[in-house]
Design a protein around this motif. Structure first.
Motif, PDB file in Angstrom:
ATOM      1  N   THR A   4       0.813  -1.217   0.000  1.00 33.50           N
ATOM      2  CA  THR A   4       0.000   0.000   0.000  1.00 33.50           C
ATOM      3  C   THR A   4       0.841   1.259   0.000  1.00 33.50           C
ATOM      4  O   THR A   4       0.352   2.330  -0.346  1.00 33.50           O
ATOM      5  CB  THR A   4      -0.937   0.015   1.213  1.00 33.50           C
ATOM      6  OG1 THR A   4      -0.167  -0.099   2.425  1.00 33.50           O
ATOM      7  CG2 THR A   4      -1.928  -1.126   1.142  1.00 33.50           C
ATOM      8  N   PHE A  17      -9.655   6.223  -2.008  1.00 37.21           N
ATOM      9  CA  PHE A  17      -9.698   5.336  -0.844  1.00 37.21           C
ATOM     10  C   PHE A  17     -10.627   5.897   0.232  1.00 37.21           C
ATOM     11  O   PHE A  17     -11.433   5.163   0.820  1.00 37.21           O
ATOM     12  CB  PHE A  17      -8.285   5.159  -0.290  1.00 37.21           C
ATOM     13  CG  PHE A  17      -8.205   4.299   0.939  1.00 37.21           C
ATOM     14  CD1 PHE A  17      -8.083   2.928   0.845  1.00 37.21           C
ATOM     15  CD2 PHE A  17      -8.265   4.871   2.209  1.00 37.21           C
ATOM     16  CE1 PHE A  17      -8.011   2.137   1.974  1.00 37.21           C
ATOM     17  CE2 PHE A  17      -8.189   4.099   3.347  1.00 37.21           C
ATOM     18  CZ  PHE A  17      -8.066   2.718   3.233  1.00 37.21           C
ATOM     19  N   PHE A  38      -1.659   4.142   4.341  1.00 33.18           N
ATOM     20  CA  PHE A  38      -2.875   3.366   4.563  1.00 33.18           C
ATOM     21  C   PHE A  38      -2.813   2.528   5.837  1.00 33.18           C
ATOM     22  O   PHE A  38      -3.807   2.417   6.562  1.00 33.18           O
ATOM     23  CB  PHE A  38      -3.149   2.452   3.361  1.00 33.18           C
ATOM     24  CG  PHE A  38      -3.472   3.191   2.104  1.00 33.18           C
ATOM     25  CD1 PHE A  38      -4.635   3.930   2.005  1.00 33.18           C
ATOM     26  CD2 PHE A  38      -2.612   3.163   1.010  1.00 33.18           C
ATOM     27  CE1 PHE A  38      -4.948   4.620   0.836  1.00 33.18           C
ATOM     28  CE2 PHE A  38      -2.914   3.846  -0.152  1.00 33.18           C
ATOM     29  CZ  PHE A  38      -4.087   4.576  -0.238  1.00 33.18           C
ATOM     30  N   LYS A 317     -10.079  -4.873   5.448  1.00 32.51           N
ATOM     31  CA  LYS A 317      -8.805  -4.344   4.950  1.00 32.51           C
ATOM     32  C   LYS A 317      -8.467  -4.979   3.611  1.00 32.51           C
ATOM     33  O   LYS A 317      -7.997  -4.283   2.690  1.00 32.51           O
ATOM     34  CB  LYS A 317      -7.683  -4.597   5.966  1.00 32.51           C
ATOM     35  CG  LYS A 317      -6.377  -3.919   5.579  1.00 32.51           C
ATOM     36  CD  LYS A 317      -5.328  -4.020   6.687  1.00 32.51           C
ATOM     37  CE  LYS A 317      -4.055  -3.259   6.302  1.00 32.51           C
ATOM     38  NZ  LYS A 317      -3.022  -3.328   7.377  1.00 32.51           N
ATOM     39  N   THR A 321      -7.932  -2.840   0.066  1.00 31.65           N
ATOM     40  CA  THR A 321      -6.541  -2.699  -0.376  1.00 31.65           C
ATOM     41  C   THR A 321      -6.126  -3.752  -1.395  1.00 31.65           C
ATOM     42  O   THR A 321      -4.935  -3.920  -1.669  1.00 31.65           O
ATOM     43  CB  THR A 321      -5.576  -2.761   0.823  1.00 31.65           C
ATOM     44  OG1 THR A 321      -5.715  -4.026   1.492  1.00 31.65           O
ATOM     45  CG2 THR A 321      -5.865  -1.638   1.806  1.00 31.65           C
TER      46      THR A 321
END
Length: 516
Positions: A4, A17, A38, A317, A321
């Protein structure tokens, strides 16, 4: 695992995001994400204290002169948590879960304290384990009332009555495994004749209803307890042996034991990780998930890296991502890579569109408490815990007729964004922009200082609008349109209203209603 750090250096990726992982960025939050990365953002969101609805609702009610909690009080508190809550990912997750484990005022009426408490259950378990969440949902008093599990009794030959099948069916079809057996890519598994294979049949529903009967909403002091979980009544629980989807449940187990066994069975079913993964990807990222995106999220649900199944923290998550998210790849319906990029993203729900606007405005309440000023159910065609049926506001694979349906793609939000709802939404967004210098304690307001500098040129002004409402993602065509529209604002009186017109143009533009 996605690196990330590569993407946190890209400001446009940071903006995208935050539109996915929150109800919209406020001033400075994109820069902060780009600076910290992130992983730091997730750590902060996982650790920040939850914002609960019921305490705020009780405080609001205590300050009022009403004899019972009103619907607009609960909705006002929901907006308060959405607009001001620091736990943005948790609140977005709770909202997504409320569209999976549907409970609605359309089925239980104005039990607003119970509904707020149910929403808090979702808030509380948003980053916990799916198994724990599912059990809590099952014995929730509001779920017991909504899907009529409360009061379900074992078969009585004398009266020819049977256990209630409502929750028994929906907990499989809508909450955990779905109708058809799926592989890890979310594709139906076919039998030797090329037909989809059902996950369960009517016999399974009937035995599931036997497993789950014998639960009641607590009733004390002449009142139902809509806050605490239902209580088991083993005198009305079927103690016989049962079999559901090939799993045998021995005779002699009480209501709690059978409940735990049901939760364990559905939690460990091969469909559950796929079902949950698809739901979360569709609610956060894209209406047409890429097959590999689904598989990778499924694998995280199955094992978070430490041998734990059902870790929602790790799962969300992974949803946000995945490399397909940063690359903008969706299921291309056979169109190839080009088609996959074209089909990435989603049409935002009206509630999320307006939340984006209100957070960009940094809307505040005039008084200490928040009352509803949006009337979302009427205005936007949806409101918190207000779906008309247990199937949510729309079905996950709904698609409007025409190009989208012809390509075999989904765009379920079109189901509620009708012409009339769009008109009402635009009108209310204009109403929100006008909320300046309010004095009524039930009203909301925002500070327009940043937008009211008459010395700014058109280019500078459009850049400000672009940054605050689009995170810098506004298309060149929309910017050009705004330049043209604002070029006529030259007189002193026109300069005073240009910020209102500019914000309205920006927030009612089609691209403000889309995410990609």
């Amino acid at each position: 695992m996605t690196d990330t750090k590569i993407y946190s250096d890209d400001r446009s990726q940071c903006a995208k995001f935050l539109y996915r992982g929150s109800f919209g960025p406020k001033k400075g939050q994109i820069d902060l994400l780009q600076k910290n990365g992130f992983d730091a953002w997730f750590e902060d969101q996982f650790s920040v204290s939850p914002t609960y609805h019921l305490p705020k609702l009780k405080a609001l009610f205590a300050s009022s002169s009403y004899s019972r909690v009103q619907d607009d009080m609960r909705q006002g508190v929901w907006w308060q948590c959405v607009i001001t809550g620091e736990d943005q990912l948790r609140q977005r997750m709770a909202y997504a879960l409320s569209q999976l484990f549907v409970v609605s005022s359309h089925g239980v009426g104005s039990l607003n304290e119970g509904l707020a408490n149910y929403y808090d259950l979702l808030v509380s378990h948003a980053f916990g384990n799916f198994k724990t969440l599912f059990k809590a949902i099952t014995i929730s008093s509001m779920m017991g009332q909504y899907l009529t599990l409360s009061g379900s009794k074992k078969h009585d030959p004398q009266t020819n009555t049977f256990p209630d099948e409502n929750f028994a069916r929906e907990c499989m079809q809508l909450f955990t495994i779905g109708l058809w057996q799926l592989n890890k890519y979310g594709q139906p598994i076919l039998d030797h004749n090329g037909n989809k294979i059902p996950t369960y049949n009517q016999d399974d529903v009937e035995d599931m209803s036997r497993l789950l009967c014998g639960w009641n909403i607590n009733y004390t002091n002449w009142r139902h307890d809509w806050i605490n979980p239902m209580q088991a009544d083993n005198s009305q629980h079927d103690m016989g042996a049962k079999t559901v989807m090939g799993t045998h449940f021995p005779a002699g187990q009480n209501a709690d034991q059978d409940l735990d066994a049901v939760v364990e069975m559905l939690f460990n079913h091969s469909n559950t990780p796929v079902f949950v993964a698809i739901h979360l990807i569709k609610r956060f990222v894209t209406s047409n998930p890429g097959l590999h995106h689904i598989r990778r999220v499924v694998e995280v649900f199955e094992d978070n890296g430490d041998g734990v199944r059902g870790d929602l923290k790790a799962t969300i998550k992974a949803v946000l991502t995945d490399p397909d998210v940063f690359a903008g790849i969706a299921h291309g319906a056979g169109q190839g890579l080009k088609g996959e990029h074209q089909h990435f993203g989603l049409l935002k729900e009206p509630l999320i569109v307006v939340a984006n606007q209100l957070r960009a405005l940094d809307m505040q309440s005039v008084g200490e408490h928040w009352w509803d000023t949006q009337w979302a159910g009427v205005t936007y065609g949806q409101d918190a815990l207000g779906a008309e049926t247990v199937f949510n506001f729309y079905k996950p694979n709904d698609a409007p007729q025409g190009e989208i349906a012809n390509l075999g793609l989904a765009a379920p939000e079109f189901t509620i964004i009708t012409t009339d709802i769009m008109r009402r939404t635009h009108n209310r967004m204009w109403y929100n922009i006008l909320k300046l210098n309010q004095t009524n304690e039930k009203d909301w307001y925002w500070d327009n200082t940043d937008f009211n500098d008459h010395s700014m040129g058109t280019t500078e002004y459009v850049a400000l609008i672009n940054e605050r409402f689009f995170g810098g993602l506004m298309s060149k065509s929309l910017q050009d349109y705004m330049y043209k529209a604002l070029s006529t604002h030259t007189s002193p009186s026109q300069l005073k209203i240009r910020f209102i017109n500019a914000i309205y143009i920006a927030t009612t533009a089609p691209e403000f209603f889309c995410e990609g």
